[in-house]
Design a protein around this motif. Structure first.
Motif, PDB file in Angstrom:
ATOM      1  N   GLY A 165      36.892  23.355 -17.836  1.00 35.04           N
ATOM      2  CA  GLY A 165      36.660  22.214 -16.948  1.00 35.04           C
ATOM      3  C   GLY A 165      35.361  22.363 -16.175  1.00 35.04           C
ATOM      4  O   GLY A 165      34.485  23.119 -16.562  1.00 35.04           O
ATOM      5  N   SER A 166      35.254  21.606 -15.083  1.00 34.46           N
ATOM      6  CA  SER A 166      34.056  21.723 -14.260  1.00 34.46           C
ATOM      7  C   SER A 166      34.445  21.978 -12.807  1.00 34.46           C
ATOM      8  O   SER A 166      35.540  21.630 -12.375  1.00 34.46           O
ATOM      9  CB  SER A 166      33.190  20.472 -14.388  1.00 34.46           C
ATOM     10  N   SER A 167      33.525  22.595 -12.085  1.00 42.61           N
ATOM     11  CA  SER A 167      33.867  22.982 -10.714  1.00 42.61           C
ATOM     12  C   SER A 167      32.764  22.618  -9.739  1.00 42.61           C
ATOM     13  O   SER A 167      31.609  22.414 -10.133  1.00 42.61           O
ATOM     14  CB  SER A 167      34.109  24.495 -10.651  1.00 42.61           C
ATOM     15  N   LEU A 168      33.131  22.545  -8.483  1.00 37.61           N
ATOM     16  CA  LEU A 168      32.160  22.331  -7.412  1.00 37.61           C
ATOM     17  C   LEU A 168      32.695  23.059  -6.183  1.00 37.61           C
ATOM     18  O   LEU A 168      33.893  22.977  -5.878  1.00 37.61           O
ATOM     19  CB  LEU A 168      32.014  20.829  -7.135  1.00 37.61           C
ATOM     20  N   ALA A 169      31.798  23.773  -5.496  1.00 40.25           N
ATOM     21  CA  ALA A 169      32.223  24.567  -4.337  1.00 40.25           C
ATOM     22  C   ALA A 169      31.866  23.854  -3.039  1.00 40.25           C
ATOM     23  O   ALA A 169      30.891  23.119  -2.979  1.00 40.25           O
ATOM     24  CB  ALA A 169      31.554  25.935  -4.389  1.00 40.25           C
TER      25      ALA A 169
ATOM     26  N   THR B  55      25.600  14.052  -3.524  1.00 44.17           N
ATOM     27  CA  THR B  55      26.764  13.477  -4.202  1.00 44.17           C
ATOM     28  C   THR B  55      26.718  13.914  -5.657  1.00 44.17           C
ATOM     29  O   THR B  55      25.673  13.794  -6.307  1.00 44.17           O
ATOM     30  CB  THR B  55      26.733  11.943  -4.119  1.00 44.17           C
ATOM     31  N   PHE B  56      27.833  14.430  -6.143  1.00 44.46           N
ATOM     32  CA  PHE B  56      27.883  14.967  -7.501  1.00 44.46           C
ATOM     33  C   PHE B  56      28.970  14.260  -8.311  1.00 44.46           C
ATOM     34  O   PHE B  56      30.013  13.878  -7.765  1.00 44.46           O
ATOM     35  CB  PHE B  56      28.219  16.470  -7.479  1.00 44.46           C
ATOM     36  N   LYS B  57      28.698  14.142  -9.601  1.00 45.82           N
ATOM     37  CA  LYS B  57      29.715  13.658 -10.525  1.00 45.82           C
ATOM     38  C   LYS B  57      30.147  14.857 -11.361  1.00 45.82           C
ATOM     39  O   LYS B  57      29.297  15.590 -11.875  1.00 45.82           O
ATOM     40  CB  LYS B  57      29.111  12.573 -11.424  1.00 45.82           C
ATOM     41  N   LEU B  58      31.458  15.041 -11.486  1.00 47.01           N
ATOM     42  CA  LEU B  58      31.923  16.146 -12.323  1.00 47.01           C
ATOM     43  C   LEU B  58      32.194  15.631 -13.723  1.00 47.01           C
ATOM     44  O   LEU B  58      32.654  14.502 -13.895  1.00 47.01           O
ATOM     45  CB  LEU B  58      33.176  16.799 -11.724  1.00 47.01           C
ATOM     46  N   SER B  59      31.898  16.486 -14.719  1.00 48.98           N
ATOM     47  CA  SER B  59      31.877  15.935 -16.071  1.00 48.98           C
ATOM     48  C   SER B  59      33.136  16.190 -16.897  1.00 48.98           C
ATOM     49  O   SER B  59      33.469  15.390 -17.736  1.00 48.98           O
ATOM     50  CB  SER B  59      30.644  16.457 -16.804  1.00 48.98           C
ATOM     51  N   LYS B  60      33.783  17.322 -16.681  1.00 50.95           N
ATOM     52  CA  LYS B  60      34.880  17.644 -17.601  1.00 50.95           C
ATOM     53  C   LYS B  60      36.156  17.998 -16.864  1.00 50.95           C
ATOM     54  O   LYS B  60      36.131  18.739 -15.885  1.00 50.95           O
ATOM     55  CB  LYS B  60      34.462  18.838 -18.488  1.00 50.95           C
TER      56      LYS B  60
END
Lengths: 321, 273, 480
Positions: free
Chosen positions: A109-113, A139-144
């Motif tokens: 998957g994808s992560s953001l801290a 602002t971030f978009k997560l991909s998976k």
């Protein structure tokens, strides 16, 4: 989009983990009481207590021997891989920040801290977090999927959180799991946690301008005379003038007292992020140009020692009357 | 023991004044014109490695230090200084990609380098660095290498039998682990870790030794089985506005200002506690 | 018979009261040194005799009474304001000295925009005066790196200079009048007039006297229109310092007055400029003043620089970023202190001046000798930052790791031999060993060489104004 929450029941800050995740769920408008919370714990005597404040009603408590990231990660990946949720939320403490990233990797998957806010629809999620040392918000978009987020620290408890009437817990015992092979020996020295700072109503925060350890020790005396908890900025702790558990800021305690008296701190965003939730900020600094002066409610441009001495005297006088 | 420290030279963002913080959609802030520094967590990592290596010489354990950065030639000065401080290898990976918000790409390049070299025991990296504030590089490196990882590291020491003693902060307190390498160590707030300064003599001795430079494409080719993992995409940047407007207290001297501060503000606030 | 410590303290209290007399050991320790001995100080080692007390004077009368007492009783007085001295001028080398601190005399007495002058007490921080002036569209034109910390009395006493000196001059060009107190208690006021030809200019007895002749209590300086919107910054990289000196000379000789004219060698420049200078020298100018003058000055400089093809113009934004962080404030000082303790790496500076035909030779010889003769050096470089029609200054910067010696040996092992090389080479070439930090206590061994036959005048000043020798013994004049 369904989600799960992962908490560390071995940590003394468990209650903060629950309240900050709850507050985040409410502010993101995704509160789903039917979602599951996974809790790793190692003290079965205290396990009932762990179920009292959880952000969701469905609980899975997993007993382990002690909190080692490698062990927790492999158990978590094993449990979740067959049927992963869309989104996993981890608190912003040391354990959660690590787990979110590594777990996401293991599940593809994808992560953001250090996420501050979350917006989601059926197809995608967008998150905001501090970047450029906290000067900017990105602002971030997560991909998976699965999306694995660790929360920013210092998310304050939400007063409107509804009470959960009934919780249902299932238990697993993984306490037989052996210590990861790479560890030959492990000792833990329990430190006074950051909680004291994080729960104080009145905090005195000292910056690099206090100059040395002696002044830090003096500041300790003054703070206790004022009835305030004492914290410091990163340079003060890294110079060895103060213990690390007194550290305020992006990499330390995020405080939210009624009053924060910031002495000789420059107020870089990394530090200011740690005190900006204070209701009132007073800055004392010799330099009127410094960021903290602009970001305070009230500021005195002078040597902090002279001002503090007089303040302690005045407060002492009033106490005696 | 072979130790690799990964570091990044970053703009000293505190040098930007208020009006420099101009962002437009997801365009980057212009940081080219401000002074650079070693990311503070990486600086700690570099110094902790030197501390680990130096007493080791005395005790007979040889520690070989390598420093790696992914950067343009602007980082050569730092790499040369690191050689002068005792880093036997100083390597720069050159990449054309925009990496501030691409920790997975950085970790892939680091992992590729480690796999190629195939003789590192410890990887030491600062836990996070400015601009991106991603806080993911050491964690992803550990995952790519399938090595264990310790975060919030504050001290690293030699231990008998080729083991390493690692002190780190955890939510429950300070944890000391004696570990068997390999391992990735993510350095957090480490006290007493200001990087030492090389002498001119040492710099001169190293001046002729070129900095090893590798293209990112080459290194990726050399380790082909690493995954591509696009992760989070930056959509927008905004300036954070702080709302408080400070009242400056005027007075003849410190005690007088303290009196005004106390009677006009603090006394009332304390009464409300 | 000299007084005991206790007798001195009670005599001081009798004059100014207990509140103004500080005898706390920590304060005395800190007051026994300045930045010259900060390595010792940071390691908690104090090698100088501790003063008997630090007295915070409130007014000129206090100063007069205290000096009179000291003169009668033979008490050594060390005058002080912002405590930013670098050359040992504030060290208390005599047992039971009294530090007279003027930092509480910090009133801005009058800002007079019509006559373009401002009057302040000695303890007024320059930053406070400058901030007040800028609010109403004026400036002192004085901008030493210590601006956030230094105070007017000390700035005048050490003949300080600022980063914009090439246009505004040093402090000696700014001071129009002063009040000073002499050891016998005599209060003297020099009036504030545009010029006079009534005998020698006695302001210069006081300016630069480093507390060794009198105590400065009040200062009046010129003020100027503050027009930052007209500032034009120019920056270049170049190969050789020699070329840079030639350009500086030509700019001055052709009669242009940029406010900033600075030339850095690659080593000294690395800290500020390594992100664009790529190991080259850096030349910086700022033209300021009324728009027409600023524009014309900048244009003329560009024409002069263009004659030297090795100069490459750099984006002004690099220079602007440097310009925005020129000064040295309390945070920088604290950061430096911590880093010195951890890394045992310490830096100092030595500033000299010489005529155009000698400056490059002094630069090259000193750098070469230091590299070869002083151990454990981590940086040696320099810059020129103040130019004149007949020459320029050189500000040598020297950093070293303190290795295998006690904190109290740092000065004799490193700092002093360094200073010796620079001072001796400068004097040998006919330059001046002190450009703007003052003589302090550590350049007195060469004071007679500095002055030559004119030392007679300097010596006579001391005999005349401080016959008992109570004023800051060992400063400017070698200790008796």
């Amino acid at each position: 989009m369904n989600y799960k929450v992962v908490l560390n029941g071995c940590s003394p800050n468990f209650s903060n983990q629950c309240s900050s995740v709850s507050a985040f769920l409410i502010s993101s408008n995704i509160l789903d009481r039917e979602a599951q919370t996974l809790i790793f714990y190692n003290n079965s005597a205290a396990k009932l207590k762990l179920t009292a404040e959880t952000p969701t009603s469905l609980l899975h408590l997993i007993e382990i021997n002690n909190y080692e990231a490698e062990t927790v990660l492999s158990i978590l990946a094993e449990l979740e891989k067959p049927n992963p949720a869309d989104l996993y939320l981890f608190p912003g403490d040391y354990a959660g920040s690590e787990l979110a990233v590594r777990f996401a990797y293991r599940l593809g998957g994808s992560s953001l801290a250090a996420v501050e806010s979350l917006q989601m629809d059926q197809h995608q999620i967008k998150c905001t977090k501090g970047v450029y040392n906290g000067y900017l918000q990105g602002t971030f978009k997560l991909s998976k999927k699965p999306y694995c987020l660790s929360l920013a620290r210092g998310i304050l408890p939400n007063r409107d959180s509804q009470v959960i009437e009934k919780r249902e817990a299932v238990y697993s015992d993984r306490s037989e799991e052996r210590q990861p092979a790479y560890i030959v020996k492990r000792t833990v020295e329990k430190a006074e946690s950051l909680d004291e700072l994080e729960s104080a109503k009145f905090v005195v925060a000292g910056g690099r301008g206090i100059k040395n350890k002696d002044n830090y020790l003096k500041l300790q005396t003054s703070a206790s005379l004022l009835g305030a908890a004492l914290g410091v900025s990163r340079p003060v702790a890294l110079n060895g003038w103060a213990p690390l558990n007194k550290l305020i800021g992006a990499s330390g305690a995020i405080i939210n007292p009624e009053i924060c008296l910031a002495l000789a701190v420059s107020g870089s965003p990394a530090f200011f992020g740690g005190i900006e939730k204070s209701r009132k900020i007073i800055a004392i600094n010799t330099d009127p140009q410094t960021a903290i002066v602009n970001n305070a409610d009230v500021a005195v441009i002078d040597d902090y020692k002279a001002v503090l001495d007089e303040l302690t005297r005045l407060i002492g006088e009033d106490k005696n009357h | 023991m072979n130790v690799l420290v990964c570091f990044k030279v970053v703009p000293d963002l505190d040098q930007l004044s208020g009006s420099d913080w101009v962002v437009d959609g997801c365009s980057r802030v212009e940081t080219r014109f401000i002074k650079k520094m070693i990311n503070p967590y990486d600086e700690s990592a570099l110094e902790l490695a030197l501390k680990l290596a130096n007493p080791a010489k005395v005790s007979g354990i040889t520690t070989n230090l390598s420093a790696l950065t992914i950067a343009d030639s602007g980082a050569n000065l730092t790499l040369k200084n690191l050689r002068a401080l005792g880093y036997q290898q100083a390597v720069r990976i050159e990449s054309d990609a925009e990496l501030d918000f691409a920790p997975q790409e950085i970790a892939i390049l680091i992992a590729a380098y480690i796999r190629n070299a195939n003789d590192f025991d410890l990887i030491i990296i600062g836990q996070q660095s400015g601009v991106g504030d991603n806080a993911k590089t050491p964690l992803l490196t550990a995952e790519l290498m399938q090595w264990p990882c310790i975060t919030q590291v504050t001290a690293i020491e030699n231990d008998p039998a080729g083991n390493v003693k690692v002190t780190s902060l955890a939510d429950e307190g300070t944890v000391t682990r004696v570990i068997k390498p390999p391992c990735v160590l993510a350095v957090g707030n480490a006290p007493f870790s200001t990087l030492r300064v090389p002498t001119l003599k040492a710099i001169k001795e190293q001046a002729a030794v070129p900095i090893k430079t590798i293209r990112s494409t080459e290194i990726r080719k050399a380790a082909p089985n690493l995954p591509d993992s696009p992760d989070a995409e930056l959509l927008k940047l905004e300036v954070v506005h702080r709302k408080r407007k400070s009242m400056i207290i005027n007075g003849a001297n410190a005690p007088e200002k303290a009196k005004i501060l106390y009677h006009s503000y603090l006394k009332g606030w304390l009464a409300d506690l | 018979m000299s007084l005991t410590r206790e007798q001195i303290i009670s005599a001081l209290i009798k004059i100014v009261g207990t509140d103004q007399v500080v005898t706390e050991e920590e304060v005395l320790k800190e007051s026994s040194v300045d930045r010259f001995r900060r390595f010792e100080e940071l390691h908690g080692v104090y090698t100088q005799p501790l003063p008997a007390a630090v007295v915070y004077v409130r007014n000129t009368k206090d100063v007069s009474a205290l000096l009179k007492l000291a003169n009668e009783q033979g008490i050594n007085i060390v005058p002080r304001t912002g405590h930013t001295a670098t050359e040992g001028g504030l060290e208390t080398v005599v047992k039971n000295s009294v530090v007279l601190d003027g930092s509480a005399m910090d009133k801005i007495i009058k800002i007079d925009p019509y006559n373009m002058q401002a009057t302040c007490q000695c303890g007024t921080p320059l930053q406070a005066l400058e901030d007040r002036l800028r609010e109403i569209g004026y400036t002192t034109g004085h901008s030493p790196q210590s601006k956030p910390l230094a105070q007017l009395g000390g700035l005048v006493a050490t003949r300080s200079i600022g980063q914009f000196s090439t246009l505004y001059g040093g402090i000696e060009d700014m001071v129009v009048g002063l009040e000073a107190v002499f050891p016998n208690g005599e209060i003297t006021r020099i009036k504030n007039v545009p010029r006079r030809a009534a005998g020698p200019d006695i302001r210069h007895v006081i300016i630069g006297s480093e507390g060794a002749l009198c105590y400065i209590t009040e200062v009046t300086v010129k003020i100027f229109k503050y027009l930052p919107e007209n500032n034009i910054l120019l920056g270049y990289t170049l190969e050789k310092m020699k070329t840079g000196f030639e350009i500086l000379r030509e700019v001055m000789a052709e009669g242009y007055k940029p406010s900033v004219a600075r030339l850095y060698d690659p080593e000294d420049g690395a800290y500020h400029f390594s992100h664009f200078a790529d190991n080259k020298c850096v030349l910086i100018f700022m033209a300021e003043g009324p728009k027409g003058i600023a524009d014309a000055t900048a244009q003329a400089i560009e024409v002069i620089v263009a004659k030297h093809p090795e100069c490459v113009k750099v984006d002004t934004r690099y220079i602007k970023s440097w310009f925005d962080h020129l000064n040295w404030d309390a945070t920088d000082v604290a950061k430096e202190r911590a880093e010195i303790v951890e890394t045992k790496n310490i830096g100092n500076t030595t500033e000299i001046s010489a005529n155009w035909d000698k400056i490059n030779q002094i630069y090259e010889t000193c750098i070469e000798r230091i590299r070869n003769e002083i151990p454990d050096m981590t940086l040696v470089g320099g810059h020129s930052s103040h130019s004149y029609i007949n020459g320029t200054n050189l500000y040598f910067v020297h950093y070293y790791n303190v290795v295998d010696c006690k904190p109290e040996e740092e000065i004799s092992k490193y700092h002093w031999p360094l200073k010796k090389i620079i001072v001796e080479e400068t004097i040998k070439a006919g330059g001046s060993m002190c450009h703007h930090h003052g003589v302090g206590k550590h350049r007195t061994p060469w004071i007679k060489d500095e002055y030559g036959s004119s030392y007679y005048i300097l010596e006579t000043l001391k005999k005349a104004f401080d016959p008992e020798g109570i004023m800051n013994q060992g400063t400017i004049y070698p200790r008796r």
